[in-house]
Design an enzyme around this catalytic site. Structure first.
Site, mmCIF file in Angstrom:
data_model
loop_
_atom_site.group_PDB
_atom_site.id
_atom_site.type_symbol
_atom_site.label_atom_id
_atom_site.label_comp_id
_atom_site.label_asym_id
_atom_site.label_seq_id
_atom_site.Cartn_x
_atom_site.Cartn_y
_atom_site.Cartn_z
ATOM 1 C CB SER A 266 -0.861 -0.052 1.254
ATOM 2 O OG SER A 266 -1.866 0.922 1.207
ATOM 3 N NE ARG B 274 -1.291 -10.087 3.489
ATOM 4 C CZ ARG B 274 -2.376 -9.329 3.660
ATOM 5 N NH1 ARG B 274 -2.665 -8.381 2.776
ATOM 6 N NH2 ARG B 274 -3.160 -9.514 4.698
#
Length: 423
Positions: A353, A392
């Site tokens: 992000s 991730r």
RNA sequence: GGAGGAAUACCCAAGUCUGGCUGAAGGGAUCGGUCUUGAAAACCGACAGGGCGGGAAACCGUCGCGGGGGUUCGAAUCCCUCUUCCUCCGCCA
């Protein structure tokens, strides 16, 4: 924190932009302005009284030196004392009211941010790379990695609780290689490397916007100094320059920091319970910038490119989306999410992000700069972005590059770090 | 964990015991000037920064000597408290 001057001068525009977050801020803004009006009125009276008092006090000293009687003056000063005190109390109260409300009002979304009420209204910017095609049924990482003895969830839960994991063998080695690889990539792009404190205080959490509104997401350390486990390197990273004035010529400052992040995931109970996609503890490489206001959006694009470069180098398929006004984080004006394709979910999942807080965090943390040595200080713009979430990324590699025999092909760029082509 | 010491402006540093033209001496750095072919040196001059409030502005007021609170007509100076740093001892990767 919003600029109260802007609130005074253009209340309607501020409310309009805030309300794009799908929440009505009208009452809170009005309350701030009422308290602000009160504060200024009281302040003017107090300062007038103080001026008179200061002058009289000074004349006491002078009169004493001349050997004159000062009782008459003292009596006059005495009169204003209680009035000053009570007015001052009112001013402080108004100030606290303003601050309390303002700390819970989020940043205004960027003027051009896509309008929307939920993640469904986010806008896809681009898709890069192709989803893998398997000639066998691909396994989810929580199965594959356990079978290969790369991850151990059960014993981690025994040691700690659920949402913790043990990385083992080449699994652990892959995680370490990714950290090293990412940090090296960013260093090559001029990001200065940081290793930051993992315990942060409440003031730091407030400056970046985690507090007061999202206190339940943090792990508090049982200690009378009120410390919290690092929830993201953004917190210790942005707070480096809290209450400081930077030199304009030093901007932009660019940092890359590896930290382990800790989150309660309070609002996510029952979600993503399998695998390591949502853990209480996870590793993340974070990019941070302090920029001049006029450069911050170019710097944001540059930061996005730095994050994408990691995925491109690893040859992982991903897409970039721009968050809509209803989905942008509390402190941010504009946010891009990078989502990587994960076969187990048959979907793209967030892996990073990248956001511009503009001057919102800088106001909360009082982080300023001067264009020249004699210029007025201005607030910097702060930016932060994942570069990337290591856990991730680990999932993406294990799932996307799995082979039929359960082995995982190591991306070329990681071979020097792992010293293997297959794990 | 125990025992001491310290925090003053960009840096160093006086002032604190004995409260009052000290919002703060002095030095360094920096900036401007004189001198010089140029530079250095020497000399002259400038030099808290900032928050808040009022004002179109000039400017005025207020706060400000690590943070917060108190005593006092008045606090860098007295009292309380917190934070940070340093020294010695103990423990420790």
């Amino acid at each position: 924190m919003l600029d109260i001057q802007l609130l005074r001068s253009d209340k309607e525009a501020v409310i309009k932009r805030l309300n794009q977050r799908n929440e009505d801020f009208t009452e809170r803004i009005e309350a701030v302005l009422t308290a602000d009006q009160k504060r200024r009125e009281v302040l003017q009276k107090v300062e007038q009284l103080k001026m008179a008092r200061n002058q009289l006090s000074k004349s006491v000293g002078e009169a004493k030196q001349r050997g004159e009687d000062v009782n008459a003056i003292l009596a006059r000063v005495e009169d204003s004392k209680s009035e000053i005190q009570s007015l001052e109390k009112e001013a402080i109260h108004a100030e606290e009211t303003i601050r309390e409300i303002l700390l819970r009002i989020p940043n205004m979304p960027h003027l051009k941010a896509p309008l929307g009420t939920s993640e469904n209204d986010n806008v896809e910017i681009k898709t890069v790379g192709n989803k893998p095609v398997f000639k066998f049924p691909p396994k989810a990482h929580w199965d594959l990695a356990v079978e290969r003895d790369f991850l151990d969830f059960e014993r981690a839960a025994k040691i700690s609780t659920s949402r913790f994991v043990i990385y083992k063998n080449d699994g652990a080695r892959l995680e370490r290689a990714l950290i090293q690889f990412m940090m090296d990539m960013h260093a090559d792009k001029g990001y200065q490397e940081l290793m930051l404190p993992y315990l942060v205080n409440a003031t730091s959490m407030t400056a970046t916007g985690q507090f007061p509104k999202f206190k339940e997401d943090a792990f508090e350390v049982k200690d009378d100094r009120e410390l919290y486990l690092n929830p993201t390197a953004e917190v210790p990273g942005i707070n480096i320059y809290r209450d400081e004035i930077l030199k304009g010529e030093d901007l932009p400052l660019k940092y890359a920091a590896f930290t382990t992040a800790f989150r309660q995931e309070a609002g996510s109970a029952g979600r993503d319970t399998r695998g390591i996609i949502r853990q209480h503890q996870f590793n993340k490489v974070e990019l941070l910038k302090f920029s001049k206001p006029e450069d911050s959006y170019a710097e944001l694009d540059d930061m996005l490119a730095a994050s994408e470069a990691i995925l491109i180098a690893l040859k992982l398929p991903y897409r970039v989306i721009e968050l809509c006004t209803g989905d942008i984080g509390f402190a941010m004006a504009k946010t891009y999410d990078i989502e990587v394709y994960l076969p187990a979910y048959e979907d793209y999942r967030e892996i990073g992000s990248i956001s511009n807080a503009e001057d919102y965090q800088a106001r909360r943390g009082n982080i300023r700069f001067k264009r020249t040595s004699d210029a007025k200080p201005e607030f910097v713009h702060t930016l932060n972005g994942s570069g990337l979430a290591v856990g991730r990324t680990w999932i993406a590699i294990v799932e996307n590059f799995q082979n039929e025999d359960g082995s995982i092909t190591v991306p070329d760029v990681l071979v020097p770090y792992l010293k293997k082509t297959v794990i």
